[in-house]
Design a protein around this motif. Structure first.
Motif, PDB file in Angstrom:
ATOM      1  N   VAL A  38      -7.283   8.142   2.769  1.00  0.00           N
ATOM      2  CA  VAL A  38      -5.732   8.254   3.528  1.00  0.00           C
ATOM      3  C   VAL A  38      -4.517   7.423   3.959  1.00  0.00           C
ATOM      4  CG1 VAL A  38      -4.385  10.116   5.271  1.00  0.00           C
ATOM      5  CG2 VAL A  38      -7.272  10.475   3.948  1.00  0.00           C
ATOM      6  N   ALA A  39      -4.713   6.389   4.444  1.00  0.00           N
ATOM      7  CA  ALA A  39      -3.445   5.556   4.242  1.00  0.00           C
ATOM      8  C   ALA A  39      -2.850   4.923   2.609  1.00  0.00           C
ATOM      9  CB  ALA A  39      -4.011   3.387   4.631  1.00  0.00           C
ATOM     10  N   MET A  40      -3.913   4.838   1.752  1.00  0.00           N
ATOM     11  CA  MET A  40      -3.006   4.686   0.642  1.00  0.00           C
ATOM     12  C   MET A  40      -2.943   5.818   0.050  1.00  0.00           C
ATOM     13  SD  MET A  40      -5.874   2.435  -1.524  1.00  0.00           S
ATOM     14  CE  MET A  40      -7.775   3.303  -1.052  1.00  0.00           C
ATOM     15  N   LEU A  41      -2.864   6.867   0.089  1.00  0.00           N
ATOM     16  CA  LEU A  41      -2.172   8.122  -0.273  1.00  0.00           C
ATOM     17  C   LEU A  41      -0.770   8.170   0.708  1.00  0.00           C
ATOM     18  CD1 LEU A  41      -5.048  11.305  -0.202  1.00  0.00           C
ATOM     19  CD2 LEU A  41      -3.597  10.030  -2.544  1.00  0.00           C
ATOM     20  N   ILE A  84      -9.344  -0.587  -2.486  1.00  0.00           N
ATOM     21  CA  ILE A  84      -8.603  -1.411  -2.724  1.00  0.00           C
ATOM     22  C   ILE A  84      -8.024  -0.408  -3.966  1.00  0.00           C
ATOM     23  CG2 ILE A  84      -8.787  -3.590  -1.931  1.00  0.00           C
ATOM     24  CD1 ILE A  84      -9.225  -3.714  -4.944  1.00  0.00           C
ATOM     25  N   GLY A  85      -9.009   0.996  -3.991  1.00  0.00           N
ATOM     26  CA  GLY A  85      -7.992   1.833  -4.940  1.00  0.00           C
ATOM     27  C   GLY A  85      -8.955   3.381  -4.440  1.00  0.00           C
ATOM     28  N   THR A  86      -7.797   4.155  -5.349  1.00  0.00           N
ATOM     29  CA  THR A  86      -8.820   5.450  -5.322  1.00  0.00           C
ATOM     30  C   THR A  86      -7.749   6.057  -7.121  1.00  0.00           C
ATOM     31  OG1 THR A  86      -9.377   7.245  -3.969  1.00  0.00           O
ATOM     32  CG2 THR A  86      -7.269   6.655  -3.632  1.00  0.00           C
ATOM     33  N   LEU A  87      -8.608   7.291  -7.166  1.00  0.00           N
ATOM     34  CA  LEU A  87      -8.316   8.661  -8.212  1.00  0.00           C
ATOM     35  C   LEU A  87      -9.890   9.284  -7.627  1.00  0.00           C
ATOM     36  CD1 LEU A  87      -9.793   8.647  -9.933  1.00  0.00           C
ATOM     37  CD2 LEU A  87      -8.847   7.744 -11.229  1.00  0.00           C
ATOM     38  N   GLN A  88      -8.887  10.681  -7.889  1.00  0.00           N
ATOM     39  CA  GLN A  88      -9.843  12.381  -8.025  1.00  0.00           C
ATOM     40  C   GLN A  88      -9.869  12.762  -9.641  1.00  0.00           C
ATOM     41  OE1 GLN A  88      -9.208  14.683  -4.896  1.00  0.00           O
ATOM     42  NE2 GLN A  88     -10.844  16.589  -6.296  1.00  0.00           N
ATOM     43  N   LEU A  89     -10.761  12.803  -9.980  1.00  0.00           N
ATOM     44  CA  LEU A  89     -10.995  13.204 -11.505  1.00  0.00           C
ATOM     45  C   LEU A  89     -11.833  14.813 -11.952  1.00  0.00           C
ATOM     46  CD1 LEU A  89     -11.107  12.455 -14.588  1.00  0.00           C
ATOM     47  CD2 LEU A  89     -13.087  11.972 -13.981  1.00  0.00           C
ATOM     48  N   ILE A 110      -4.045   2.671  -5.467  1.00  0.00           N
ATOM     49  CA  ILE A 110      -3.585   1.265  -5.025  1.00  0.00           C
ATOM     50  C   ILE A 110      -3.101   0.441  -4.277  1.00  0.00           C
ATOM     51  CG2 ILE A 110      -3.603  -1.346  -6.574  1.00  0.00           C
ATOM     52  CD1 ILE A 110      -5.581   1.023  -8.358  1.00  0.00           C
ATOM     53  N   HIS A 111      -3.887  -0.097  -3.748  1.00  0.00           N
ATOM     54  CA  HIS A 111      -3.394  -0.689  -2.342  1.00  0.00           C
ATOM     55  C   HIS A 111      -2.386  -1.270  -2.751  1.00  0.00           C
ATOM     56  CE1 HIS A 111      -3.172  -3.488   1.377  1.00  0.00           C
ATOM     57  NE2 HIS A 111      -4.181  -2.081   2.113  1.00  0.00           N
ATOM     58  N   ALA A 112      -1.305  -1.813  -1.806  1.00  0.00           N
ATOM     59  CA  ALA A 112      -0.314  -2.332  -2.016  1.00  0.00           C
ATOM     60  C   ALA A 112      -0.532  -3.603  -2.353  1.00  0.00           C
ATOM     61  CB  ALA A 112       1.074  -2.608  -0.651  1.00  0.00           C
ATOM     62  N   ASP A 113      -1.238  -4.708  -1.654  1.00  0.00           N
ATOM     63  CA  ASP A 113      -2.098  -5.951  -1.375  1.00  0.00           C
ATOM     64  C   ASP A 113      -2.275  -6.142  -3.603  1.00  0.00           C
ATOM     65  OD1 ASP A 113      -1.678  -6.127   0.630  1.00  0.00           O
ATOM     66  OD2 ASP A 113      -2.779  -6.782   1.236  1.00  0.00           O
TER      67      ASP A 113
END
Length: 170
Positions: A38-41, A84-89, A110-113
């Motif tokens: 959620v933070a990355m979103l 550090i990253g996510t996606l939904q397939l 993808i996390h900003a860092d």
């Protein structure tokens, strides 16, 4: 490094590290990953206005629904215990295209860092390979019209702009 063979399940393959970044584990998300997801979103101009990282209640309910659906693959990339990253397939059986099954890639973050590290490419390549292994004949994704850099990124990976999308808020 193990990728699982042709007979390996999607979950088995998702648990194994994937080249070229051997220190990255790509696996199914767990509820414990939700705050990082959620933070990355929320960490961009579009997400900042539509996500609520301070209230995880709706995300937990959505996660339960996603986790229970075998056609949904919510994936995280983890390095040293940090998401550090996510996606939904999403896999969609269909009638069109002679009964073709397709997949849709959504919510790639993808996390900003980590941006610019190649992790986005690795996640998309994982999603394409996973789609093939699940019998999909087509991989689709959408990207907000304002995300011009993302459009270039997807085109570099072989995606072609082909449709005009529409939304209706309910």
């Amino acid at each position: 490094m193990t990728h699982g063979g042709p007979g390996a399940s999607a979950v088995t393959r998702a648990r194994h590290k994937v080249a070229p970044m051997s220190d990255i584990e790509i696996r199914r998300a767990t509820e414990a990953d939700l705050p990082a997801i959620v933070a990355m979103l929320a960490d961009d101009p579009l997400g900042a206005g539509r996500e609520s990282p301070d209230d995880m209640t709706p995300y937990r309910a959505a996660f339960a629904t996603v986790a229970a659906d075998p056609h949904q693959h919510l994936i995280v990339a983890v390095r040293d215990g940090r998401t550090i990253g996510t996606l939904q397939l999403t896999v969609i059986p269909g009638i069109s295209r002679r009964g073709a099954t397709r997949s849709i890639i959504e919510a790639v973050r993808i996390h900003a860092d980590e941006r610019g590290s190649g992790l986005g490419t690795q996640l998309i390549e994982w999603a394409i390979a996973e789609s093939r292994s699940l019998g999909c004949l087509l991989v689709q994704l959408t990207s907000d019209a304002t995300r011009v850099d993302a459009h270039r990124f997807y085109e570099r990976l072989g995606f072609e702009a082909s449709h005009l999308g529409f939304k209706l808020q309910l």
